[in-house]
Design a protein around this motif. Structure first.
Motif, PDB file in Angstrom:
ATOM      1  N   LYS A 282       0.857  -1.180   0.000  1.00  0.00           N
ATOM      2  CA  LYS A 282       0.000   0.000   0.000  1.00  0.00           C
ATOM      3  C   LYS A 282       0.897   1.234   0.000  1.00  0.00           C
ATOM      4  CE  LYS A 282      -3.686   2.407   2.475  1.00  0.00           C
ATOM      5  NZ  LYS A 282      -4.549   2.540   1.292  1.00  0.00           N
ATOM      6  N   THR A 283       0.610   2.153  -0.923  1.00  0.00           N
ATOM      7  CA  THR A 283       1.383   3.381  -1.028  1.00  0.00           C
ATOM      8  C   THR A 283       0.618   4.530  -0.390  1.00  0.00           C
ATOM      9  OG1 THR A 283       2.376   2.613  -3.096  1.00  0.00           O
ATOM     10  CG2 THR A 283       2.530   4.967  -2.618  1.00  0.00           C
ATOM     11  N   ILE A 284       1.268   5.210   0.539  1.00  0.00           N
ATOM     12  CA  ILE A 284       0.664   6.349   1.225  1.00  0.00           C
ATOM     13  C   ILE A 284       1.434   7.596   0.801  1.00  0.00           C
ATOM     14  CG2 ILE A 284       0.183   7.382   3.472  1.00  0.00           C
ATOM     15  CD1 ILE A 284       0.301   4.269   4.377  1.00  0.00           C
ATOM     16  N   TYR A 285       0.800   8.419   0.004  1.00  0.00           N
ATOM     17  CA  TYR A 285       1.468   9.584  -0.564  1.00  0.00           C
ATOM     18  C   TYR A 285       1.444  10.764   0.399  1.00  0.00           C
ATOM     19  CZ  TYR A 285       1.342   7.210  -5.098  1.00  0.00           C
ATOM     20  OH  TYR A 285       1.519   6.326  -6.128  1.00  0.00           O
ATOM     21  N   ASN A 286       2.493  11.543   0.345  1.00  0.00           N
ATOM     22  CA  ASN A 286       2.542  12.806   1.053  1.00  0.00           C
ATOM     23  C   ASN A 286       1.585  13.772   0.348  1.00  0.00           C
ATOM     24  OD1 ASN A 286       3.185  15.324   2.109  1.00  0.00           O
ATOM     25  ND2 ASN A 286       5.390  14.949   2.118  1.00  0.00           N
ATOM     26  N   PRO A 287       0.599  14.318   1.043  1.00  0.00           N
ATOM     27  CA  PRO A 287      -0.374  15.200   0.385  1.00  0.00           C
ATOM     28  C   PRO A 287       0.250  16.466  -0.198  1.00  0.00           C
ATOM     29  CG  PRO A 287      -0.682  15.213   2.775  1.00  0.00           C
ATOM     30  CD  PRO A 287       0.271  14.117   2.459  1.00  0.00           C
ATOM     31  N   LYS A 288       1.489  16.772   0.172  1.00  0.00           N
ATOM     32  CA  LYS A 288       2.165  17.944  -0.397  1.00  0.00           C
ATOM     33  C   LYS A 288       2.497  17.733  -1.872  1.00  0.00           C
ATOM     34  CE  LYS A 288       6.400  20.747   0.015  1.00  0.00           C
ATOM     35  NZ  LYS A 288       5.747  22.069   0.056  1.00  0.00           N
ATOM     36  N   HIS A 289       2.678  16.467  -2.271  1.00  0.00           N
ATOM     37  CA  HIS A 289       3.091  16.160  -3.633  1.00  0.00           C
ATOM     38  C   HIS A 289       1.903  15.723  -4.476  1.00  0.00           C
ATOM     39  CE1 HIS A 289       7.340  16.416  -2.662  1.00  0.00           C
ATOM     40  NE2 HIS A 289       7.115  15.684  -1.581  1.00  0.00           N
ATOM     41  N   VAL A 290       1.981  16.013  -5.744  1.00  0.00           N
ATOM     42  CA  VAL A 290       0.980  15.521  -6.683  1.00  0.00           C
ATOM     43  C   VAL A 290       1.220  14.018  -6.855  1.00  0.00           C
ATOM     44  CG1 VAL A 290       0.099  15.649  -9.032  1.00  0.00           C
ATOM     45  CG2 VAL A 290       0.872  17.723  -7.865  1.00  0.00           C
ATOM     46  N   LYS A 291       0.148  13.252  -6.747  1.00  0.00           N
ATOM     47  CA  LYS A 291       0.310  11.808  -6.875  1.00  0.00           C
ATOM     48  C   LYS A 291       0.723  11.453  -8.303  1.00  0.00           C
ATOM     49  CE  LYS A 291      -3.006  10.301  -3.352  1.00  0.00           C
ATOM     50  NZ  LYS A 291      -4.204   9.480  -3.090  1.00  0.00           N
ATOM     51  N   HIS A 292       1.691  10.568  -8.405  1.00  0.00           N
ATOM     52  CA  HIS A 292       2.034  10.030  -9.711  1.00  0.00           C
ATOM     53  C   HIS A 292       2.501   8.600  -9.506  1.00  0.00           C
ATOM     54  CE1 HIS A 292       6.346  10.189  -8.864  1.00  0.00           C
ATOM     55  NE2 HIS A 292       6.204  11.427  -8.449  1.00  0.00           N
ATOM     56  N   GLU A 293       2.618   7.879 -10.591  1.00  0.00           N
ATOM     57  CA  GLU A 293       3.026   6.494 -10.472  1.00  0.00           C
ATOM     58  C   GLU A 293       4.436   6.410  -9.896  1.00  0.00           C
ATOM     59  OE1 GLU A 293       2.688   4.312 -14.040  1.00  0.00           O
ATOM     60  OE2 GLU A 293       0.521   4.546 -14.207  1.00  0.00           O
ATOM     61  N   LEU A 294       4.679   5.342  -9.154  1.00  0.00           N
ATOM     62  CA  LEU A 294       6.013   5.121  -8.621  1.00  0.00           C
ATOM     63  C   LEU A 294       6.990   4.922  -9.784  1.00  0.00           C
ATOM     64  CD1 LEU A 294       5.114   2.626  -5.768  1.00  0.00           C
ATOM     65  CD2 LEU A 294       5.595   5.056  -5.542  1.00  0.00           C
TER      66      LEU A 294
END
Length: 302
Positions: A282-294
């Motif tokens: 499960k990937t938990i993204y930092n909300p500061k960054h725009v989500k993109h594929e790993l």
């Protein structure tokens, strides 16, 4: 103690009966060939030699080994076969790439946390397969702390820190340990069903896991760059609850975590019906960054 272990107990030559060459380990549904197994076990015999095995034997112990990994080498079965083959092949691959570094020492030393070294080896091998150029122990941290991996390809760079916590509270650990014992027993009896581990969901325990990511940000990931923290839990985490903890922490100190793009939770389990180790993530993204594929796909099998 298995039949094999009785014969090698004093000599330390755990390989004298090559059980891993039996035909039953090479059905169409399993992932390794005999040629691969020979390569893997040749590597393991070279590293975990008779002198090393003999040094791990302590008759006053139950089980009689100083190193937790030693019993894996003398137990038969598809779970042990898959684990040892994958470990041996990864060691072989990483050694050929001149990236083994301290991993051999950490795997062999009974005072080291060998599971952490094996987890790091897994992802080092996987990133090599993905075609990345890898620098280990990249000097980007604070003081003597380094980042585990700096990976690069086509002028793009990423920084990866690998974490595997050892334990949690005794209550949570006892609950999951009992479930894991049930699984091990059913694998041995060939009656493995669907056993649901009890998730660790208390805030205090999830905070301990998040603290690993926080420490990576503070000491190991470079201030400028795209960083990732991989965390394999030895217990079954409640991922949804952890995401709430992480998101709350991210937002509370948004600039502090600016160099952390995502936390990737990993859970590796053995599927007795398929005879393979499976990888959930499960990937938990930092909300500061725009989500993109790993920058690389995450595997479903290891």
């Amino acid at each position: 103690m298995s039949t094999v272990s009785k014969k090698v107990f004093h000599a330390g030559e755990w390989w004298i009966e090559p059980w891993w060459l039996e035909d039953k380990y090479y059905s169409d549904s399993y992932q390794y060939s005999k040629k691969q197994a020979e390569t893997a076990f040749k590597e393991l015999i070279n590293i975990f030699d008779a002198t090393w095995m003999h040094e791990q034997i302590d008759k006053s112990r139950r089980p009689p080994f100083r190193h937790d990994f030693a019993p894996y080498l003398i137990n038969k079965g598809i779970m042990y076969f898959q684990l040892l083959c994958s470990l041996g092949l990864r060691l072989h691959q990483v050694r050929k790439a001149f990236l083994l570094g301290d991993l051999e020492r950490r795997l062999k030393n009974p005072n080291e946390y060998w599971e952490s070294a094996a987890f790091e080896l897994t992802w080092l091998s996987y990133l090599l397969e993905q075609g990345y150029e890898i620098n280990r122990h990249y000097p980007s941290g604070v003081g003597r702390c380094n980042c585990d991996f700096k990976i690069s390809r086509k002028s793009k760079e990423y920084f990866i820190e690998i974490k595997r916590p050892m334990s949690y509270s005794q209550v949570n650990e006892r609950r999951n340990t009992q479930s894991l014992r049930d699984i091990a027993k059913q694998i041995e009896e060939d009656t493995l069903g669907n056993i649901q581990l009890i998730p660790i969901s208390s805030s205090s325990e999830l905070e301990k896991v998040f603290r690993l990511a926080r420490d990576a940000v503070k000491k190991q990931l470079p201030a400028n760059g795209l960083g990732y923290v991989f965390i394999e839990s030895p217990h079954h985490l409640d991922w949804e609850e952890f995401e709430k903890v992480a998101t709350r922490r991210f937002r509370k100190k948004i600039e502090y975590y600016a160099n952390l793009h995502a936390i990737i939770l990993i859970e590796i389990t053995f599927n007795g019906n398929r005879g393979k180790f499976e990888c959930e993530h499960k990937t938990i993204y930092n909300p500061k960054h725009v989500k993109h594929e790993l920058p690389f796909p995450l595997p479903n099998e290891l």
